[in-house]
Write a protein that holds these residues in place. Structure first.
Motif, PDB file in Angstrom:
ATOM      1  N   PRO A   1     -21.038  59.197 -56.981  1.00  0.00           N
ATOM      2  CA  PRO A   1     -22.387  59.757 -56.947  1.00  0.00           C
ATOM      3  C   PRO A   1     -22.570  60.786 -58.065  1.00  0.00           C
ATOM      4  CG  PRO A   1     -21.024  60.911 -55.381  1.00  0.00           C
ATOM      5  CD  PRO A   1     -20.138  59.847 -56.010  1.00  0.00           C
ATOM      6  N   ARG A   2     -23.812  61.102 -58.372  1.00  0.00           N
ATOM      7  CA  ARG A   2     -24.118  62.150 -59.344  1.00  0.00           C
ATOM      8  C   ARG A   2     -25.014  63.190 -58.681  1.00  0.00           C
ATOM      9  NH1 ARG A   2     -23.835  65.883 -63.415  1.00  0.00           N
ATOM     10  NH2 ARG A   2     -25.880  66.253 -64.332  1.00  0.00           N
ATOM     11  N   LEU A   3     -24.588  64.434 -58.670  1.00  0.00           N
ATOM     12  CA  LEU A   3     -25.318  65.585 -58.147  1.00  0.00           C
ATOM     13  C   LEU A   3     -25.819  65.321 -56.726  1.00  0.00           C
ATOM     14  CD1 LEU A   3     -27.891  67.672 -60.233  1.00  0.00           C
ATOM     15  CD2 LEU A   3     -27.729  67.761 -57.768  1.00  0.00           C
ATOM     16  N   VAL A   4     -24.918  65.438 -55.771  1.00  0.00           N
ATOM     17  CA  VAL A   4     -25.240  65.166 -54.371  1.00  0.00           C
ATOM     18  C   VAL A   4     -26.007  66.353 -53.781  1.00  0.00           C
ATOM     19  CG1 VAL A   4     -24.321  64.501 -52.127  1.00  0.00           C
ATOM     20  CG2 VAL A   4     -23.126  63.795 -54.223  1.00  0.00           C
ATOM     21  N   TRP A   5     -27.070  66.035 -53.056  1.00  0.00           N
ATOM     22  CA  TRP A   5     -27.914  67.078 -52.470  1.00  0.00           C
ATOM     23  C   TRP A   5     -28.409  66.624 -51.106  1.00  0.00           C
ATOM     24  CZ3 TRP A   5     -33.409  66.419 -51.801  1.00  0.00           C
ATOM     25  CH2 TRP A   5     -33.884  65.174 -52.249  1.00  0.00           C
ATOM     26  N   GLY A   6     -29.002  67.538 -50.350  1.00  0.00           N
ATOM     27  CA  GLY A   6     -29.549  67.189 -49.054  1.00  0.00           C
ATOM     28  C   GLY A   6     -29.201  68.235 -48.007  1.00  0.00           C
TER      29      GLY A   6
ATOM     30  N   THR B   1     -29.597  62.015 -59.658  1.00  0.00           N
ATOM     31  CA  THR B   1     -29.282  62.764 -58.443  1.00  0.00           C
ATOM     32  C   THR B   1     -28.924  61.761 -57.349  1.00  0.00           C
ATOM     33  OG1 THR B   1     -31.587  62.747 -57.697  1.00  0.00           O
ATOM     34  CG2 THR B   1     -30.876  64.636 -59.037  1.00  0.00           C
ATOM     35  N   THR B   2     -28.276  62.246 -56.289  1.00  0.00           N
ATOM     36  CA  THR B   2     -27.918  61.369 -55.172  1.00  0.00           C
ATOM     37  C   THR B   2     -28.112  62.108 -53.856  1.00  0.00           C
ATOM     38  OG1 THR B   2     -26.145  60.465 -56.581  1.00  0.00           O
ATOM     39  CG2 THR B   2     -26.193  59.753 -54.284  1.00  0.00           C
ATOM     40  N   HIS B   3     -29.149  61.735 -53.107  1.00  0.00           N
ATOM     41  CA  HIS B   3     -29.318  62.319 -51.774  1.00  0.00           C
ATOM     42  C   HIS B   3     -28.121  61.907 -50.924  1.00  0.00           C
ATOM     43  CE1 HIS B   3     -30.902  63.093 -47.760  1.00  0.00           C
ATOM     44  NE2 HIS B   3     -31.814  63.871 -48.321  1.00  0.00           N
ATOM     45  N   VAL B   4     -27.642  62.813 -50.083  1.00  0.00           N
ATOM     46  CA  VAL B   4     -26.439  62.545 -49.312  1.00  0.00           C
ATOM     47  C   VAL B   4     -26.604  61.322 -48.406  1.00  0.00           C
ATOM     48  CG1 VAL B   4     -27.015  64.120 -47.408  1.00  0.00           C
ATOM     49  CG2 VAL B   4     -24.603  63.638 -47.956  1.00  0.00           C
ATOM     50  N   ALA B   5     -27.818  61.047 -47.947  1.00  0.00           N
ATOM     51  CA  ALA B   5     -28.038  59.857 -47.114  1.00  0.00           C
ATOM     52  C   ALA B   5     -27.819  58.582 -47.928  1.00  0.00           C
ATOM     53  CB  ALA B   5     -29.445  59.875 -46.525  1.00  0.00           C
ATOM     54  N   ASN B   6     -28.204  58.613 -49.201  1.00  0.00           N
ATOM     55  CA  ASN B   6     -27.971  57.452 -50.062  1.00  0.00           C
ATOM     56  C   ASN B   6     -26.489  57.265 -50.341  1.00  0.00           C
ATOM     57  OD1 ASN B   6     -30.697  56.787 -50.223  1.00  0.00           O
ATOM     58  ND2 ASN B   6     -31.034  58.154 -51.972  1.00  0.00           N
ATOM     59  N   LEU B   7     -25.765  58.376 -50.511  1.00  0.00           N
ATOM     60  CA  LEU B   7     -24.320  58.277 -50.714  1.00  0.00           C
ATOM     61  C   LEU B   7     -23.635  57.708 -49.475  1.00  0.00           C
ATOM     62  CD1 LEU B   7     -21.633  58.723 -52.094  1.00  0.00           C
ATOM     63  CD2 LEU B   7     -21.785  61.153 -51.510  1.00  0.00           C
ATOM     64  N   VAL B   8     -23.999  58.210 -48.303  1.00  0.00           N
ATOM     65  CA  VAL B   8     -23.403  57.696 -47.068  1.00  0.00           C
ATOM     66  C   VAL B   8     -23.685  56.202 -46.922  1.00  0.00           C
ATOM     67  CG1 VAL B   8     -23.567  57.768 -44.543  1.00  0.00           C
ATOM     68  CG2 VAL B   8     -23.357  59.889 -45.848  1.00  0.00           C
ATOM     69  N   HIS B   9     -24.903  55.790 -47.241  1.00  0.00           N
ATOM     70  CA  HIS B   9     -25.259  54.366 -47.198  1.00  0.00           C
ATOM     71  C   HIS B   9     -24.321  53.550 -48.093  1.00  0.00           C
ATOM     72  CE1 HIS B   9     -27.558  50.711 -47.038  1.00  0.00           C
ATOM     73  NE2 HIS B   9     -27.976  50.811 -48.286  1.00  0.00           N
ATOM     74  N   ALA B  10     -24.066  54.052 -49.298  1.00  0.00           N
ATOM     75  CA  ALA B  10     -23.168  53.350 -50.232  1.00  0.00           C
ATOM     76  C   ALA B  10     -21.747  53.301 -49.696  1.00  0.00           C
ATOM     77  CB  ALA B  10     -23.200  54.039 -51.596  1.00  0.00           C
TER      78      ALA B  10
ATOM     79  N   ALA C   1     -26.899  56.383 -57.046  1.00  0.00           N
ATOM     80  CA  ALA C   1     -27.826  57.472 -57.338  1.00  0.00           C
ATOM     81  C   ALA C   1     -29.178  57.180 -56.705  1.00  0.00           C
ATOM     82  CB  ALA C   1     -27.985  57.651 -58.853  1.00  0.00           C
ATOM     83  N   ASP C   2     -30.030  58.199 -56.680  1.00  0.00           N
ATOM     84  CA  ASP C   2     -31.420  58.030 -56.285  1.00  0.00           C
ATOM     85  C   ASP C   2     -32.143  57.229 -57.362  1.00  0.00           C
ATOM     86  OD1 ASP C   2     -30.845  59.830 -54.175  1.00  0.00           O
ATOM     87  OD2 ASP C   2     -31.456  61.563 -55.387  1.00  0.00           O
ATOM     88  N   ASP C   3     -33.322  56.735 -57.032  1.00  0.00           N
ATOM     89  CA  ASP C   3     -34.139  56.077 -58.044  1.00  0.00           C
ATOM     90  C   ASP C   3     -34.652  57.100 -59.056  1.00  0.00           C
ATOM     91  OD1 ASP C   3     -33.949  53.448 -57.167  1.00  0.00           O
ATOM     92  OD2 ASP C   3     -35.652  53.644 -55.794  1.00  0.00           O
ATOM     93  N   GLY C   4     -34.672  56.737 -60.319  1.00  0.00           N
ATOM     94  CA  GLY C   4     -35.253  57.584 -61.352  1.00  0.00           C
ATOM     95  C   GLY C   4     -34.356  58.724 -61.789  1.00  0.00           C
TER      96      GLY C   4
ATOM     97  N   TYR D   1     -26.373  47.769 -52.657  1.00  0.00           N
ATOM     98  CA  TYR D   1     -26.902  49.133 -52.568  1.00  0.00           C
ATOM     99  C   TYR D   1     -28.333  49.233 -53.083  1.00  0.00           C
ATOM    100  CZ  TYR D   1     -27.789  54.006 -53.771  1.00  0.00           C
ATOM    101  OH  TYR D   1     -28.365  55.250 -53.881  1.00  0.00           O
ATOM    102  N   ALA D   2     -29.130  50.023 -52.381  1.00  0.00           N
ATOM    103  CA  ALA D   2     -30.433  50.493 -52.844  1.00  0.00           C
ATOM    104  C   ALA D   2     -30.688  51.785 -52.080  1.00  0.00           C
ATOM    105  CB  ALA D   2     -31.535  49.479 -52.563  1.00  0.00           C
ATOM    106  N   PRO D   3     -31.297  52.784 -52.705  1.00  0.00           N
ATOM    107  CA  PRO D   3     -31.556  54.042 -51.989  1.00  0.00           C
ATOM    108  C   PRO D   3     -32.348  53.805 -50.711  1.00  0.00           C
ATOM    109  CG  PRO D   3     -31.992  54.285 -54.331  1.00  0.00           C
ATOM    110  CD  PRO D   3     -31.779  52.826 -54.098  1.00  0.00           C
TER     111      PRO D   3
END
Length: 322
Positions: free
Chosen positions: A164-169, A200-209, A226-229, A305-307
């Motif tokens: 992931p890149r820059l995990v947040w949430g 960026t990567t929301h933590v929910a998207n990382l967990v999904h991956a 990562a998140d979209d965009g 994977y998709a956000p």
């Protein structure tokens, strides 16, 4: 599936345990202290009393998969601390997983393993590790990932790394708290106006991956998620701070000034043996003043994977305290 998790009392690991439990998996988690045991138990995992230095195959008995979230993620530390936490710790988890007959090993990596102080624009997994590493975190996370991917065994344990890149949430213990603290102290300043771009990567998207990687993905491969965009640091951190009612100042410092100053401060800190982190580090300054954006095509194609949450939705949830 029975899944063993390291780093379960941390930001990413805690969200992962919750996600695994929701998905119907049985979860055990490394707990090196009574406090950590209480935390992982609250998230839904059975605590395993051990640490990365004492972990063995018996601690993973019955586990079909392992997810290694634990890492030494401090801004500051000695080479020994970074190497022990990131490289030796990972090697021990690999050994214990192999001894326990774990079939799938998922490593939480990072794009920082490829970062040597230069822009990384729209990179994919073919981008090589730097020939010369400038930062201890980057160097040791790169070596840890190398060992994970090299441990892949056709017909044996399958290993993959999710980057992931820059995990947040929610419950973020690094990015947002640091920004808010600096804003409160009056020490926050943009580097080069905050114009560098970032994935960026929301933590929910990382967990999904990570959940997808338990069953999908080619062994011996790394996957960016990562998140979209992409966004500028100024746009993203401004919006992130606003979720907590904080307006970041407009003050800016040139990175050409901040980088040598950080190097000077680090040198002084090491010379006089100060253990606490200095007010500026080369790694933090370099990261905040360079663009780092990643492509997720491999994860989309091979993991499916998709956000599952967009950046705006994630920001709205943080504003609402969720």
């Amino acid at each position: 599936m029975k899944v063993f998790v390291t780093g379960g009392s941390g930001f990413i690991g805690g969200h992962l345990i919750e996600g695994l439990v929701r998905a119907g998996h049985e979860v055990s988690a490394l707990a090196r202290s009574p406090r950590s045991a209480d935390v992982v138990r609250r998230y839904g995992a059975a605590p395993v009393s051990a640490d990365l230095g004492t972990l063995n195959g018996e601690d993973l008995a019955g586990a079909e998969a392992a997810v290694h979230c634990a890492a030494y993620v401090e801004e500051w530390g000695t080479r020994a601390q970074f190497w022990e936490g990131n490289v030796e710790g990972t090697a021990r988890v690999l050994d214990a997983a192999r001894a326990a007959g774990v079939r799938r090993f998922v490593h939480v990596g990072t794009e920082a393993a490829l970062f040597d102080g230069h822009d990384l624009i729209d990179i994919d997994e073919t981008h090589p590790y730097p020939e010369r590493q400038r930062f201890l975190y980057s160097e040791t996370k790169a070596e840890a990932e190398r060992r994970v991917l090299a441990a892949n065994e056709p017909g044996g344990m399958t290993t993959v790394s999710i980057r992931p890149r820059l995990v947040w949430g929610p419950r973020d213990a690094t990015v947002l708290p640091i920004v808010l603290r600096m804003a409160r102290e009056g020490s926050f300043a943009w580097l080069d106006g905050g114009g560098a771009r970032t994935s960026t990567t929301h933590v929910a998207n990382l967990v999904h991956a990570l959940l997808l990687a338990l069953e999908r993905g080619q062994g011996g491969r790394a996957y960016f998620v990562a998140d979209d965009g992409t966004r500028t640091f100024r746009d993203f951190l401004t919006a992130l701070a606003r979720t907590q009612g904080v307006v970041l100042p407009g003050r800016s410092v040139p990175s050409a000034v901040a980088l040598p100053l950080a190097a000077l401060i680090e040198g002084a800190w090491r010379l006089i043996g100060v253990r606490r982190a200095p007010p500026m580090t080369r790694f933090a300054v370099a990261m905040m003043s360079h663009s780092v954006t990643v492509k997720t095509a491999r994860a989309r194609a091979e993991l499916g994977y998709a956000p599952i949450i967009g950046v705006e939705e994630g920001l709205e949830q943080l504003s609402a305290g969720r």
